[in-house]
Design an enzyme around this catalytic site. Structure first.
Site, mmCIF file in Angstrom:
data_model
loop_
_atom_site.group_PDB
_atom_site.id
_atom_site.type_symbol
_atom_site.label_atom_id
_atom_site.label_comp_id
_atom_site.label_asym_id
_atom_site.label_seq_id
_atom_site.Cartn_x
_atom_site.Cartn_y
_atom_site.Cartn_z
ATOM 1 N N SER A 1 0.714 -1.460 -0.057
ATOM 2 C CA SER A 1 -0.078 -0.111 -0.068
ATOM 3 C C SER A 1 0.729 1.280 -0.099
ATOM 4 O O SER A 1 1.799 1.527 -0.874
ATOM 5 C CB SER A 1 -0.935 -0.164 1.152
ATOM 6 O OG SER A 1 -1.761 0.863 0.877
ATOM 7 N N ASP B 1 -8.435 -5.386 -6.140
ATOM 8 C CA ASP B 1 -8.098 -4.160 -5.148
ATOM 9 C C ASP B 1 -8.780 -2.995 -5.844
ATOM 10 O O ASP B 1 -8.151 -2.468 -6.902
ATOM 11 C CB ASP B 1 -6.775 -4.211 -5.115
ATOM 12 C CG ASP B 1 -6.154 -3.101 -4.290
ATOM 13 O OD1 ASP B 1 -6.804 -2.235 -3.619
ATOM 14 O OD2 ASP B 1 -4.992 -2.946 -3.820
ATOM 15 N N HIS C 1 -7.094 -5.704 -1.717
ATOM 16 C CA HIS C 1 -6.007 -5.140 -1.306
ATOM 17 C C HIS C 1 -5.145 -5.795 -0.346
ATOM 18 O O HIS C 1 -3.989 -5.671 -0.169
ATOM 19 C CB HIS C 1 -6.245 -3.690 -0.384
ATOM 20 C CG HIS C 1 -5.314 -2.755 -0.156
ATOM 21 N ND1 HIS C 1 -4.572 -2.191 -1.325
ATOM 22 C CD2 HIS C 1 -4.878 -2.167 0.947
ATOM 23 C CE1 HIS C 1 -3.688 -1.249 -0.996
ATOM 24 N NE2 HIS C 1 -3.849 -1.195 0.273
#
Length: 695
Positions: A558, A638, A670
């Site tokens: 991320s 995601d 994600h």
């Protein structure tokens, strides 16, 4: 449901005796261990405080299929062992709650091929009756809250707004999806959200709360929708749950947080708290008088019903603003900020039985402890030491029941007495952990960007000899922390077990160090954080001479993945390899393809077209410098950071003739959540690390 293995069952039965079991035949932890260790749910305590019930999720080591079961533990007997209850073959039982009189235990189960409410009776001596289905609604129940006064229950799930009952048949409108006009498969949208987190939106369908009467332990009637004219989700999506909903002690009011669904939703962090009063008239939700334009959540009534507490942010559009505790006394209109002078952000709120204090959790320098806050003067007292606390239940004698995890072990149930004595009540992975090597954990601090104190951790195999290559982990968020807690995804213990010294750094922007430190990353994604990481790398080497700084691999997901892309262009000569999971590659395309726009726009100063100097921290502008061998990983589902960001990064690596590999999971979002996928993810990561650092 599949039965627990003999070894697993023994670990539960011997919870009290295996706590100090010797590590005679320990071995390094594996990815398979991480995927298959049992997972403890939230414990609930009976009204007489004799019992606690909790759910445990187990993963089959061959198929990696998961199932969940309920366990009953006698809190009055120090040597008590958990007893499995309410088990039905082929089903999972979870989310337990005691009735107001303590005679019944309610829970959710898919035994009827739909998530419905079930119940069993519990006698004074712990005898369990036969499971009885307590609801038969048209839609799956996502969660429920029993009235403390008895007689009513609130249940919630995804229900069409136009549906007057808890679920409608296809003839009555089904899920109300306005995006499917037909006759083809195309979806039509006329406002955002179009998709959120991991699924495409179903306009016309929301998370909604219904109230039902209870008779004979079962739901009766068609129920009453509590959202009135409000259009939105309660609990909020994608991660909201029962912590956003509460009954008043006498059961006359239900209070809930709701996130309005409109075209402004993708830019808004506004959750408002509403109250519904039950009486002769139809329920009519009314907003509490102090709702702001930012987040208001975690509603909690004092047991004496004299004070209402909740957590609130001040700045709209900022999802990582400080959560302060507010109190509103009965018959008053202006709240009091209880934690105005405490520079920490609360993540949970519970009341003590005497209504004189709150027990909250908040991050504090690599830990997530429990704190007591006096209502009279706002005095804050830390109650627990290292580790991460959650699921707190205060008891009448001043003790608390809670779950605790650390870098060494997943969550278990603990009891802290009023005198501060701590007792571990369960050890659900006792046998498994006894076979696995422990790790050594050392904290260190140094002067980071601007001379600010920055903290980090070194995690390495216990008793390791010789030099160890470094695994340099960068956390996501970016407003987050790599603290002392267990993770089923980015787990430093399993990485250290491969023969690495794992180094983490809580750079500027991390949580648990005060709001100013958290805010400092704003519009500075590639500035102070990278300076901290460089200084932290050097500080780790100065702290532990066993770390071999000439052999290192950087890993992040991320925002951590963004930093991998940024490091590739700004610090290209430091690492032997890079592992980039779901990282932002191009801030411009990210700003127009992510779903929750508030996050991107707050951190970077507005929409792309109006933010100051939008290209300053954009990794795509520096790909000509990329040369570090890189593994790129992403999930196709995601929608927070679309997988095309990783496709672009991989393409850039290939075009630059940089050794690289791409791993895409078509069924993950994600996060990598499925057991087999977790094992594959770790195998790919460990292979890449070994290839470049263990020459």
């Amino acid at each position: 449901m599949r039965n627990l293995s003999k070894a697993s069952w023994l670990a539960l039965l011997t919870a009290g005796t295996i706590l100090t079991a010797p590590l005679a035949s320990a071995r390094p932890m594996t990815a398979e261990d991480l995927a298959t260790l049992k997972r403890l749910g939230s414990p609930v305590v009976s009204p007489d405080e004799k019992w606690t019930v909790f759910d445990v999720t187990e993963t089959d080591p061959e198929s990696y299929e998961r199932s969940t079961a309920l366990y009953l533990l006698d809190l009055t007997k120090p040597s008590a062992v958990p007893v499995r209850i309410a088990d039905k073959a082929g089903a999972s039982e979870h989310s337990p709650a005691f009735s107001a009189d303590g005679e019944r235990l309610y829970y959710l189960s898919d035994a009827s091929k739909s998530e419905q409410l079930w119940q069993v009776t519990i006698s004074a001596d712990g005898q369990i009756g036969n499971p009885v289905q307590a609801s038969d609604l048209k839609a799956d129940i996502a969660g429920f809250k029993l009235s403390p006064a008895g007689g009513k229950i609130a249940v919630w799930g995804d229900i069409a707004k136009e549906c007057p009952t808890f679920g409608c048949s296809e003839e009555d409108g089904g899920d109300g999806n306005r995006a499917l006009p037909g006759p083809g498969t195309g979806r039509e949208y006329d406002e955002l959200f179009v998709r959120h987190w991991s699924s495409w939106e179903t306009p016309g369908n929301y998370s909604r709360i219904f109230a039902f009467d209870m008779q004979g332990g079962k739901l009766t009637g068609n129920g009453t929708a509590l959202d009135g004219d409000l259009v939105g989700d309660s609990p909020s999506k994608p991660f909201g749950g029962g912590e956003e909903i509460t009954w008043s002690p006498m059961g006359k009011d239900l209070v809930f947080a709701l996130r309005k669904a409109d075209r402004n939703e993708p830019k808004s962090t506004n959750l408002d708290i509403y109250s519904v009063k039950f009486g002769s008239a139809a329920p009519n939700p009314k907003a509490i008088p102090t709702n702001g334009e930012a987040t208001d959540n975690l509603p909690a009534f004092a047991p004496n019903d004299e004070i209402f507490a909740w957590a609130a942010m001040e700045r709209p559009g900022y999802e990582s603003d400080r959560m302060v505790v507010k109190l509103l006394a009965k018959n008053e209109e202006e709240p009091r900020i209880l934690t105005a002078d405490w520079d920490r952000s609360v993540s949970s709120i519970t009341w003590t039985a005497d209504s004189k204090a709150l027990i909250v959790t908040a991050q504090e320098k690599l830990d997530s402890p429990a704190f007591r806050i006096n209502i009279a003067d706002g005095k804050v007292t830390r109650l627990t030491e290292s580790g991460s606390v959650s699921n707190i239940t205060p008891l009448k004698d001043g003790s608390i029941i809670y779950t605790l995890s650390s870098l060494q072990a997943p969550p278990d149930i603990y009891r802290r007495g009023a005198d501060g004595t701590v007792t571990q009540l369960t050890n659900i992975n006792g046998n498994e952990l006894a076979e696995i090597d422990k790790v050594e954990v050392q904290r260190f601090n140094f002067s980071g960007a601007g001379g600010d104190q920055v903290w980090g951790q070194i995690i390495k195999p216990a008793g390791a000899t010789g030099k160890l290559p470094m695994a340099f982990l960068v956390h996501g968020g970016p407003q987050g922390s790599f603290g002392d807690g267990w993770s089923t995804r980015w787990n430093p213990k399993v990485m250290a077990a491969q023969g690495y010294a794992v180094v983490t750094v809580d750079f500027h922007g991390s949580t648990g160090y005060g709001q100013e430190f958290t805010d400092s990353i704003n519009q500075d994604w590639g500035g102070k954080p990278l300076e901290d990481l460089k200084l932290g790398f050097a500080a780790a080497l100065n702290t532990d001479s066993q770390i071999d700084g000439t052999r290192s691999c950087a890993l992040g997901a991320s925002y951590g993945g963004y930093m991998m892309n940024w490091i590739s262009g700004q610090w290209p000569d430091q690492f032997d390899c890079i592992i980039n999971h779901a990282g932002v590659f191009d801030l411009r395309s990210m700003s127009l393809s992510t779903e929750e726009l508030w996050f991107d726009q707050w951190d970077h100063g507005g929409p792309w077209t109006t933010r100051p100097n939008p290209e300053k921290w954009n990794p795509i502008n520096h790909i000509d410098k990329w040369k570090t061998p890189t593994l790129v990983i992403h999930g196709e589902k995601d929608f927070r950071i679309p997988y095309t960001q990783s496709l672009m990064a991989f393409t850039a690596l290939q075009e630059n003739d940089v050794p690289s590999k791409l791993l895409i999971f078509p069924d993950e979002n994600h996060w990598i959540l499925k057991g087999k996928n977790s094992v594959q993810w770790h195998e790919a990561v460990f292979d890449w690390m070994d290839r470049w650092t263990k020459k």
